[in-house]
Design a protein around this motif. Structure first.
Motif, PDB file in Angstrom:
ATOM      1  N   ILE A  97       0.861  -1.181   0.000  1.00 16.94           N
ATOM      2  CA  ILE A  97       0.000   0.000   0.000  1.00 16.94           C
ATOM      3  C   ILE A  97       0.898   1.232   0.000  1.00 16.94           C
ATOM      4  N   THR A  98       0.713   2.095  -0.985  1.00 14.42           N
ATOM      5  CA  THR A  98       1.476   3.335  -1.076  1.00 14.42           C
ATOM      6  C   THR A  98       0.582   4.485  -0.640  1.00 14.42           C
ATOM      7  N   VAL A  99       0.988   5.166   0.418  1.00 10.08           N
ATOM      8  CA  VAL A  99       0.184   6.244   0.997  1.00 10.08           C
ATOM      9  C   VAL A  99       0.979   7.545   0.894  1.00 10.08           C
ATOM     10  N   PRO A 100       0.416   8.599   0.309  1.00 11.06           N
ATOM     11  CA  PRO A 100       1.134   9.891   0.269  1.00 11.06           C
ATOM     12  C   PRO A 100       1.444  10.400   1.676  1.00 11.06           C
ATOM     13  N   ASN A 101       2.599  11.008   1.822  1.00 12.65           N
ATOM     14  CA  ASN A 101       3.014  11.501   3.142  1.00 12.65           C
ATOM     15  C   ASN A 101       2.092  12.598   3.663  1.00 12.65           C
ATOM     16  N   ALA A 102       1.541  13.400   2.753  1.00 17.23           N
ATOM     17  CA  ALA A 102       0.630  14.450   3.196  1.00 17.23           C
ATOM     18  C   ALA A 102      -0.628  13.858   3.826  1.00 17.23           C
ATOM     19  N   VAL A 103      -1.101  12.728   3.293  1.00 15.05           N
ATOM     20  CA  VAL A 103      -2.279  12.062   3.874  1.00 15.05           C
ATOM     21  C   VAL A 103      -1.953  11.501   5.249  1.00 15.05           C
ATOM     22  N   LEU A 104      -0.797  10.867   5.382  1.00 13.42           N
ATOM     23  CA  LEU A 104      -0.410  10.304   6.672  1.00 13.42           C
ATOM     24  C   LEU A 104      -0.184  11.395   7.713  1.00 13.42           C
ATOM     25  N   ASN A 105       0.311  12.547   7.264  1.00 10.80           N
ATOM     26  CA  ASN A 105       0.595  13.613   8.212  1.00 10.80           C
ATOM     27  C   ASN A 105      -0.682  14.215   8.797  1.00 10.80           C
ATOM     28  N   SER A 106      -1.791  14.113   8.059  1.00 12.04           N
ATOM     29  CA  SER A 106      -3.050  14.681   8.536  1.00 12.04           C
ATOM     30  C   SER A 106      -4.015  13.625   9.060  1.00 12.04           C
ATOM     31  N   ALA A 107      -3.607  12.350   9.095  1.00 12.29           N
ATOM     32  CA  ALA A 107      -4.487  11.268   9.538  1.00 12.29           C
ATOM     33  C   ALA A 107      -3.977  10.696  10.857  1.00 12.29           C
ATOM     34  N   SER A 108      -4.835   9.916  11.487  1.00  9.79           N
ATOM     35  CA  SER A 108      -4.467   9.228  12.739  1.00  9.79           C
ATOM     36  C   SER A 108      -3.797   7.902  12.385  1.00  9.79           C
ATOM     37  N   VAL A 109      -2.564   7.746  12.791  1.00 13.86           N
ATOM     38  CA  VAL A 109      -1.794   6.539  12.518  1.00 13.86           C
ATOM     39  C   VAL A 109      -1.434   5.878  13.845  1.00 13.86           C
ATOM     40  N   VAL A 110      -1.815   4.615  13.999  1.00 14.20           N
ATOM     41  CA  VAL A 110      -1.502   3.853  15.207  1.00 14.20           C
ATOM     42  C   VAL A 110      -0.217   3.068  14.956  1.00 14.20           C
ATOM     43  N   ASN A 111       0.799   3.335  15.761  1.00 15.43           N
ATOM     44  CA  ASN A 111       2.079   2.635  15.655  1.00 15.43           C
ATOM     45  C   ASN A 111       2.140   1.577  16.753  1.00 15.43           C
ATOM     46  N   GLU A 112       1.994   0.319  16.357  1.00  8.85           N
ATOM     47  CA  GLU A 112       2.007  -0.775  17.324  1.00  8.85           C
ATOM     48  C   GLU A 112       3.409  -1.165  17.754  1.00  8.85           C
ATOM     49  N   SER A 113       4.423  -0.600  17.113  1.00 10.59           N
ATOM     50  CA  SER A 113       5.809  -0.940  17.448  1.00 10.59           C
ATOM     51  C   SER A 113       6.471   0.092  18.333  1.00 10.59           C
TER      52      SER A 113
END
Length: 383
Positions: free
Chosen positions: A233-249
């Motif tokens: 899955i390729t996700v633009p960085n701008a989308v990730l920067n404005s979305a909620s990302v759960v880091n399980e690590s």
């Protein structure tokens, strides 16, 4: 004052004071032989040093430095011998293209070395256990910087005038800015993700739409995530920067799992706890530290509700660990005659005291008749 000590004219004048200057071809051959032998010595010494150096691991910065620098070093010595020979023969002044080609080769060679060493240095720093963590996006920035430096150096060597290009640089910059708004947003988003320490390569993250996977690459424009189904899955960085990302690590790669367990009323909770902890000891995926725990959650409607807390080393081990726990708990409860409750319903018929048995039987028959499905061709009342 202008330093002419390294100019071609100075080299030609100095050549008259060099032994064998009256026989230039002999001097040229001597220069070429010496430079060749010296370059071979540097090459041999570099390989020997890398082969016999046991104190440097394969991912150390020192090994990366010597591994990358010894090749351009001996090539530079060889090209320097060629340049000096041409100076002795007086070809430097008359051969503009030859000198430019030698300098261009040197610039490209050393810039390539700087690019490779910068990438290896970033990887080596990330591999060590310290407080520094560089995102792969900085490797891309370093590559871009080296490419720009190489282009500017080549323009200077070949004396190309860039003034005509500067006149239209403002208009071109505006056009490129409007056309590359999304790319610039992704670039700034990638830098923001790094400084926010949202994730790094190898982390298991959950995207806002529920997709879960491992970060495989963080580029200038986008981030690549590999799911458990082996889908990228390729996700633009701008989308990730404005979305909620759960880091399980993060902050640690290990993850706690929660497994609900229910037993029937009357079961000794001490036996349940002993069985659950014994099951955890038999599963290699469960970590010994932090140790597993059994929590008595509540008195349910028809069962005692427990919850098993345990840690696994990697988030992707969660489902396999839960599967093994459920299988072993089921077998252990069966051997210990511990009942796992499930919903049950009882239907009772009550007789009224003032009614005769025949009347009660008639009422029961009418009640049962009410819940029967009508026969085919009959109406809803069964006629």
């Amino acid at each position: 004052m202008i330093d002419i000590s390294h100019s071609p004219e100075f080299l030609l004048q100095s050549a008259d004071n060099i032994p064998l200057s009256d026989r230039p071809w002999v001097l040229v051959i001597a220069i070429l032989v010496i430079s060749y032998l010296f370059s071979r010595l540097i090459e041999w010494s570099g390989h020997k040093l890398l082969d016999q150096s046991d104190q440097w691991p394969d991912d150390s910065i020192n090994r990366a430095f010597f591994q990358e620098i010894h090749m351009p070093l001996y090539v530079s010595v060889a090209l320097g011998g060629i340049y000096l020979s041409l100076s002795v023969l007086g070809v430097v002044e008359s051969s503009y293209f030859l000198v430019g080609a030698i300098l261009s080769i040197l610039v490209v060679l050393w810039m390539r070395t700087a690019k490779r060493f910068g990438g290896l240095w970033i990887e080596a720093v990330n591999a060590t256990e310290n407080d520094y963590e560089f995102s792969p996006i900085f490797k891309n920035f370093w590559t871009l910087l080296i490419v720009l430096g190489t282009g500017i150096s080549l323009l200077v060597i070949w004396e190309i005038d860039v003034t005509p290009f500067l006149a239209s640089a403002g208009i071109i910059g505006i056009i490129l800015g409007l056309a590359a708004q999304e790319a610039i947003g992704n670039l700034i988003g990638g830098v923001s993700l790094y400084f926010d320490d949202t994730y790094k390569t190898g982390d298991v993250i959950i995207l806002e739409d529920g997709q879960r996977g491992t970060v495989t690459d963080i580029g200038i424009r986008s981030t690549t995530v590999l799911t458990r189904d082996n889908i990228l899955i390729t996700v633009p960085n701008a989308v990730l920067n404005s979305a909620s990302v759960v880091n399980e690590s993060a902050p640690q790669r290990r993850k706690r799992i929660r497994v609900p367990i229910t037993v029937a009323y009357g079961t000794d909770y001490r036996d349940v706890e002993e069985i659950l902890l014994g099951v955890c000891d038999r599963i290699p995926l469960i970590l010994d530290s932090p140790s597993p725990r059994v929590m008595f959650r509540e008195f349910g409607d028809s069962a005692l509700v427990f919850e098993l807390w345990a840690f696994v080393a990697h988030p992707f081990s969660e489902q396999r660990a839960i599967d093994q726990i459920n299988r072993l708990v089921y077998d252990e409860f069966d051997d210990a005659d511990i009942v796992i409750p499930f919903p049950q319903r009882e239907i009772s018929f009550l007789e009224a005291e003032d009614e005769s048995p025949n009347e009660t039987l008639t009422d029961q028959s009418e009640t049962e008749k009410e819940y029967q499905y009508p026969a085919e061709g009959a109406d809803k009342r069964g006629r």
